[in-house]
Design an enzyme around this catalytic site. Sequence first.
Site, mmCIF file in Angstrom:
data_model
loop_
_atom_site.group_PDB
_atom_site.id
_atom_site.type_symbol
_atom_site.label_atom_id
_atom_site.label_comp_id
_atom_site.label_asym_id
_atom_site.label_seq_id
_atom_site.Cartn_x
_atom_site.Cartn_y
_atom_site.Cartn_z
ATOM 1 N N SER A 139 31.398 -78.817 11.993
ATOM 2 C CA SER A 139 31.925 -77.948 12.805
ATOM 3 C C SER A 139 31.530 -76.572 12.785
ATOM 4 O O SER A 139 30.877 -75.986 12.082
ATOM 5 C CB SER A 139 33.862 -78.034 12.900
ATOM 6 O OG SER A 139 34.254 -76.796 13.817
ATOM 7 N N TYR A 152 41.848 -77.186 8.127
ATOM 8 C CA TYR A 152 40.501 -78.105 9.057
ATOM 9 C C TYR A 152 39.418 -77.428 8.949
ATOM 10 O O TYR A 152 38.635 -77.233 8.635
ATOM 11 C CB TYR A 152 41.007 -78.485 10.105
ATOM 12 C CG TYR A 152 40.131 -78.603 11.133
ATOM 13 C CD1 TYR A 152 40.187 -80.510 11.694
ATOM 14 C CD2 TYR A 152 39.309 -78.166 11.536
ATOM 15 C CE1 TYR A 152 38.728 -81.197 12.036
ATOM 16 C CE2 TYR A 152 37.976 -78.484 12.667
ATOM 17 C CZ TYR A 152 37.753 -79.845 13.009
ATOM 18 O OH TYR A 152 36.673 -80.251 13.906
#
Length: 250
Positions: A139, A152
Amino acid sequence: MDISKHTVLITGGGSGIGKAMAEALHARGAKVIIAGRRADVLAQVIAANPGMAYDVVDVADAHEVETFAARVITAYPDLNTVISNAGIMVPEDLSTGRFDWAVAEQTIDINWWGTVRLAGAVLPHLLTKPKAAFVTVSSGLAFVPLAATPTYSATKAAIHSWSQSLRHQLKHTSVRVIEWAPPAVATDLMPGHAQNPSSMPLADFTAESLSQFESGDQDEILVDRVRFLRDAEAHGDYAKVFSMLNDQAH
């Protein structure tokens, strides 16, 4: 890579970027197998894309990943590309000092261990192929964290680091290790993402990503919208980008 000749497994293929990429690869002529936890959702995708296949797996379950991989490899011996896309994104409030261990542990189990488990289950098979690829999904938040989603962001940073090490160790083999690092995309990964005007439209993200998968031998798939995060530290903009990403949320 010539997508039309590939047999591709995508975890987290029932929704979001996994579903979109699965459909795009399928449209290009690849044999695509999607996987996830919800058989009903996967079946709906298959019904809309004749010729695609699915299997069910919870990547948080180590034994299940092993049996799932063996099952898929047996059914599709030409499998040569695996995209480890399954993931969850959950906000966490750490400010009280009382952590929600269930959220943190589930995020790590799915995002981090899920990728490592899947790699361990499929790499022996991929290494037998003349050309193969294992694709990790990190990400933009691997490079500059979103403070509201600390676990996350940390799992994605771990995926980035681990991908580099795996790539180095496999550099003399037939398996390419590719890291796909999305920006915020208009999906339901987290509430509000689909409606956020700052999120990249899913169709645009998929088309740009697919073009990069097809066109070159790059180690990282990076759409233009994620480069401000990927390059923040190298450009000396880290503090500015961190502030922009996090202070606007308050």
